[in-house]
Design a protein around this motif. Sequence first.
Motif, PDB file in Angstrom:
ATOM      1  N   HIS A 142      73.595 -14.868  17.126  1.00  0.00           N
ATOM      2  CA  HIS A 142      74.940 -15.191  17.607  1.00  0.00           C
ATOM      3  C   HIS A 142      75.001 -15.226  19.137  1.00  0.00           C
ATOM      4  N   ASP A 143      74.121 -15.969  19.737  1.00  0.00           N
ATOM      5  CA  ASP A 143      74.097 -16.206  21.184  1.00  0.00           C
ATOM      6  C   ASP A 143      73.754 -14.987  22.041  1.00  0.00           C
ATOM      7  N   GLU A 144      73.158 -13.966  21.470  1.00  0.00           N
ATOM      8  CA  GLU A 144      72.647 -12.848  22.254  1.00  0.00           C
ATOM      9  C   GLU A 144      71.407 -12.306  21.557  1.00  0.00           C
ATOM     10  N   TYR A 145      70.611 -11.561  22.304  1.00  0.00           N
ATOM     11  CA  TYR A 145      69.382 -11.013  21.740  1.00  0.00           C
ATOM     12  C   TYR A 145      69.635  -9.603  21.211  1.00  0.00           C
ATOM     13  N   VAL A 146      69.087  -9.330  20.021  1.00  0.00           N
ATOM     14  CA  VAL A 146      69.258  -8.030  19.379  1.00  0.00           C
ATOM     15  C   VAL A 146      67.929  -7.579  18.770  1.00  0.00           C
ATOM     16  N   LYS A 147      67.826  -6.284  18.533  1.00  0.00           N
ATOM     17  CA  LYS A 147      66.689  -5.683  17.828  1.00  0.00           C
ATOM     18  C   LYS A 147      67.261  -4.736  16.795  1.00  0.00           C
ATOM     19  N   ASP A 148      66.769  -4.831  15.558  1.00  0.00           N
ATOM     20  CA  ASP A 148      67.308  -4.038  14.451  1.00  0.00           C
ATOM     21  C   ASP A 148      66.706  -2.637  14.404  1.00  0.00           C
ATOM     22  N   PHE A 149      67.590  -1.656  14.219  1.00  0.00           N
ATOM     23  CA  PHE A 149      67.204  -0.252  14.100  1.00  0.00           C
ATOM     24  C   PHE A 149      67.965   0.384  12.950  1.00  0.00           C
ATOM     25  N   MET A 150      67.413   1.469  12.439  1.00  0.00           N
ATOM     26  CA  MET A 150      68.122   2.352  11.531  1.00  0.00           C
ATOM     27  C   MET A 150      68.156   3.717  12.188  1.00  0.00           C
ATOM     28  N   LEU A 151      69.329   4.316  12.261  1.00  0.00           N
ATOM     29  CA  LEU A 151      69.467   5.650  12.851  1.00  0.00           C
ATOM     30  C   LEU A 151      69.649   6.658  11.725  1.00  0.00           C
ATOM     31  N   ILE A 152      68.826   7.690  11.751  1.00  0.00           N
ATOM     32  CA  ILE A 152      68.866   8.728  10.726  1.00  0.00           C
ATOM     33  C   ILE A 152      69.532   9.957  11.333  1.00  0.00           C
ATOM     34  N   PHE A 153      70.663  10.350  10.773  1.00  0.00           N
ATOM     35  CA  PHE A 153      71.408  11.529  11.221  1.00  0.00           C
ATOM     36  C   PHE A 153      70.978  12.695  10.338  1.00  0.00           C
ATOM     37  N   SER A 154      70.085  13.557  10.854  1.00  0.00           N
ATOM     38  CA  SER A 154      69.619  14.686  10.048  1.00  0.00           C
ATOM     39  C   SER A 154      70.521  15.909  10.179  1.00  0.00           C
ATOM     40  N   LYS A 155      71.319  15.986  11.243  1.00  0.00           N
ATOM     41  CA  LYS A 155      72.299  17.073  11.410  1.00  0.00           C
ATOM     42  C   LYS A 155      73.599  16.467  11.904  1.00  0.00           C
ATOM     43  N   GLY A 156      74.693  17.051  11.495  1.00  0.00           N
ATOM     44  CA  GLY A 156      75.997  16.595  11.955  1.00  0.00           C
ATOM     45  C   GLY A 156      76.706  15.754  10.903  1.00  0.00           C
ATOM     46  N   ASP A 157      78.016  15.720  11.003  1.00  0.00           N
ATOM     47  CA  ASP A 157      78.856  14.982  10.069  1.00  0.00           C
ATOM     48  C   ASP A 157      79.300  13.684  10.736  1.00  0.00           C
ATOM     49  N   ILE A 158      78.840  12.547  10.247  1.00  0.00           N
ATOM     50  CA  ILE A 158      79.142  11.284  10.913  1.00  0.00           C
ATOM     51  C   ILE A 158      80.606  10.874  10.748  1.00  0.00           C
ATOM     52  N   SER A 159      81.335  11.541   9.875  1.00  0.00           N
ATOM     53  CA  SER A 159      82.761  11.219   9.759  1.00  0.00           C
ATOM     54  C   SER A 159      83.543  11.693  10.987  1.00  0.00           C
ATOM     55  N   THR A 160      82.923  12.515  11.832  1.00  0.00           N
ATOM     56  CA  THR A 160      83.574  12.938  13.071  1.00  0.00           C
ATOM     57  C   THR A 160      83.378  11.927  14.201  1.00  0.00           C
ATOM     58  N   LEU A 161      82.629  10.853  13.932  1.00  0.00           N
ATOM     59  CA  LEU A 161      82.408   9.814  14.931  1.00  0.00           C
ATOM     60  C   LEU A 161      83.432   8.701  14.785  1.00  0.00           C
ATOM     61  N   ARG A 162      83.992   8.304  15.897  1.00  0.00           N
ATOM     62  CA  ARG A 162      84.920   7.177  15.908  1.00  0.00           C
ATOM     63  C   ARG A 162      84.143   5.868  15.949  1.00  0.00           C
ATOM     64  N   GLN A 163      83.163   5.795  16.854  1.00  0.00           N
ATOM     65  CA  GLN A 163      82.326   4.607  16.971  1.00  0.00           C
ATOM     66  C   GLN A 163      81.025   4.974  17.658  1.00  0.00           C
ATOM     67  N   GLY A 164      80.013   4.138  17.443  1.00  0.00           N
ATOM     68  CA  GLY A 164      78.724   4.342  18.077  1.00  0.00           C
ATOM     69  C   GLY A 164      78.071   3.005  18.372  1.00  0.00           C
ATOM     70  N   TYR A 165      77.338   2.948  19.470  1.00  0.00           N
ATOM     71  CA  TYR A 165      76.689   1.714  19.906  1.00  0.00           C
ATOM     72  C   TYR A 165      75.263   2.002  20.338  1.00  0.00           C
ATOM     73  N   LEU A 166      74.390   1.004  20.190  1.00  0.00           N
ATOM     74  CA  LEU A 166      73.007   1.110  20.622  1.00  0.00           C
ATOM     75  C   LEU A 166      72.678  -0.111  21.468  1.00  0.00           C
ATOM     76  N   ASN A 167      72.105   0.129  22.636  1.00  0.00           N
ATOM     77  CA  ASN A 167      71.659  -0.983  23.473  1.00  0.00           C
ATOM     78  C   ASN A 167      70.319  -0.643  24.096  1.00  0.00           C
ATOM     79  N   ILE A 168      69.589  -1.675  24.471  1.00  0.00           N
ATOM     80  CA  ILE A 168      68.294  -1.519  25.127  1.00  0.00           C
ATOM     81  C   ILE A 168      68.427  -2.079  26.534  1.00  0.00           C
ATOM     82  N   GLY A 169      68.000  -1.310  27.512  1.00  0.00           N
ATOM     83  CA  GLY A 169      68.089  -1.754  28.898  1.00  0.00           C
ATOM     84  C   GLY A 169      67.773  -0.619  29.836  1.00  0.00           C
TER      85      GLY A 169
END
Length: 155
Positions: free
Chosen positions: A63-90
């Motif tokens: 979609h007109d930008e470069y991306v790299k696919d990742f999977m993030l594994i949350f081994s501790k913590g409750d992800i329902s407490t997260l509003r949003q999360g982003y990953l970028n390379i740079g």
Amino acid sequence: MARSNSFWQRHKYKLNGLVLVLPFWFLYQSLTPEFPAAWPAQQVGGFEISPMPLNQEPPYAHHDEYVKDFMLIFSKGDISTLRQGYLNIGPAALPLAQLQQGEAGILHGSRHGQHVHAIAPKNLAGRDKVWLTLQTWQDEILTTSWDLPSSLLRK
């Protein structure tokens, strides 16, 4: 009238057999993927997170930008407490206001794993890092990074 006994007439059934066998080969390949090893886990806030690239290929155009696919594994913590999360390379983490402008880079998935199309430059450099930016429902901003392994850097 006599039929021609050409090469094509004698061997065309082999093409039919190949057409019947190939779907099973591709099904096997899609059901047995091989992923690179997950990177070391890091503690950020109340979470322990380890990223895993889905392949060792360079970023691709999506979609007109470069991306790299990742999977993030949350081994501790409750992800329902997260509003949003982003990953970028740079070289640095992108500001949250800039990340919110598009749909690339946002974490999505379940408590078992979060998938992300990380925003990336066309060519990865040695100074680049993988940056994770998380925002909780209490407006706390958490940021961490991982160094890129040399296997992802093209020479």
